[in-house]
Design an enzyme around this catalytic site. Structure first.
Site, PDB file in Angstrom:
ATOM      1  N   ASP A  42       0.860  -1.244  -0.073  1.00  0.00           N
ATOM      2  CA  ASP A  42      -0.167  -0.027  -0.049  1.00  0.00           C
ATOM      3  C   ASP A  42       0.933   1.359   0.080  1.00  0.00           C
ATOM      4  OD1 ASP A  42      -2.583   1.457   0.019  1.00  0.00           O
ATOM      5  OD2 ASP A  42      -2.415   1.692   2.294  1.00  0.00           O
ATOM      6  N   SER A  79      -6.629   5.215   0.285  1.00  0.00           N
ATOM      7  CA  SER A  79      -7.088   3.696  -0.255  1.00  0.00           C
ATOM      8  C   SER A  79      -8.557   3.650  -0.009  1.00  0.00           C
ATOM      9  CB  SER A  79      -6.101   2.898   0.364  1.00  0.00           C
ATOM     10  OG  SER A  79      -4.729   3.170   0.299  1.00  0.00           O
ATOM     11  N   GLN A  84      -5.984  -2.094  -6.426  1.00  0.00           N
ATOM     12  CA  GLN A  84      -6.342  -1.042  -5.399  1.00  0.00           C
ATOM     13  C   GLN A  84      -7.097   0.088  -6.304  1.00  0.00           C
ATOM     14  OE1 GLN A  84      -4.484   2.233  -3.030  1.00  0.00           O
ATOM     15  NE2 GLN A  84      -4.220   0.378  -1.919  1.00  0.00           N
TER      16      GLN A  84
END
Length: 294
Positions: free
Chosen positions: A210, A235, A285
């Site tokens: 991430d 995110s 993502q």
């Protein structure tokens, strides 16, 4: 006299949530670069909690998650694990992370016993030798004059101390205003050896996954990101598929790209390869990406 904890020791402590009931765990947070809990930390802690309710011979093969609310880095996070299914080959777990009485994160993960089967993969893309690339301590100070916050350099160096992460090309904040191809590559490995626990290596890769995935979005528009203050982002969801064994304390290539951005959101996808060329992990993502008004 006890030796002081290394940055990697500190990170491993954070990624070791305390079990307070049969299916309930409690985790703490590292200092964050932004006023919320780092998403990779929450995902990794949730996966650890799920994994501790699963037989040791079953490892994660996929996870799907949603970030529901910003996490408070000053408050512990409580993870509750729901044992959805225990089959002959697969085990499914659902995890909800809670703070202040409200869910902040939701994860579903599937675990599988090892099986032999068909084999094929995409080839590993070309990339420079990781040892030929500058470390964070060598690269970040060169661009500190661009950061919106003068103290950000020290915080970035602290955040990267446990993981040696090296950009194959200049990061987004190095060339603000110069749109480039929506692709990015980084090499990473932990700054220190890890125990021979496959779940630990998977959770470390989840944590790192991430960190830079939305960089490819920023590159396409010549934006520097939150570090320079020209984009507000977060995110929204995160999915990973674990294909082959790997070690997070050995070099891994994270190849990233963005196929689309629209409606204040952007999609990014990544592939993680071992240094020998094995495709170990796939990542997708969707992130919130907004341009500040005014």
């Amino acid at each position: 006299m006890n030796e002081p904890l290394t940055p990697l020791d500190d990170l491993l402590t954070v990624l070791d949530p305390e079990q307070i009931e049969r299916d309930i765990f409690r985790g703490t947070s590292r200092p964050s670069l932004v006023p919320r809990v780092f998403g990779g930390q929450v995902a990794a802690q949730a996966l650890v909690a799920a994994g501790r309710t699963v037989p040791e011979d079953r490892l994660p093969h996929s996870l799907h998650s949603y970030f529901l609310r910003p996490g408070d880095p000053e408050v512990p996070i409580v993870y509750t694990v729901d044992r959805i299914r225990d089959g002959r080959s697969f085990t499914t777990r659902r995890v909800v992370a809670v703070q202040h009485g409200r869910p902040i994160f939701h994860l579903s993960a599937s675990f599988q016993t090892h099986e032999e089967g068909l084999e094929h993969q995409e080839p590993m893309p070309a990339a420079p030798d990781p040892l030929s690339l500058p470390t964070a301590a060598e690269m970040l100070p060169r661009h500190a004059h661009r950061f919106a916050d003068p103290q950000l350099l020290d915080r970035l160096l602290d955040a990267r101390a446990a993981v040696d992460l090296r950009y194959a090309d200049e990061p987004p904040f190095a060339k603000v205003g110069e749109p480039r191809e929506a692709k990015s590559q980084v090499w990473f490995r932990t700054n220190g050896k890890l125990a021979d626990d496959p779940l630990l290596h998977i959770c470390l890769a989840t944590y790192v996954s991430d960190m830079t995935l939305l960089d490819s979005v920023l590159l396409a528009h010549g934006r520097g990101g939150w570090a320079v203050g020209d984009v507000v982002g977060a995110s929204l969801d995160h999915a990973m598929w674990f294909h082959r064994p790997f070690r997070a304390d050995e070099w891994l290539l994270y190849d990233q790209e963005s196929p689309s951005a629209s409606g204040g959101r952007a999609l990014a996808r990544g592939r993680i390869f071992t240094e020998s060329g094995a495709l170990a992990v796939s990542v997708i993502q969707e992130g919130l990406v907004r341009v500040p008004r005014g």
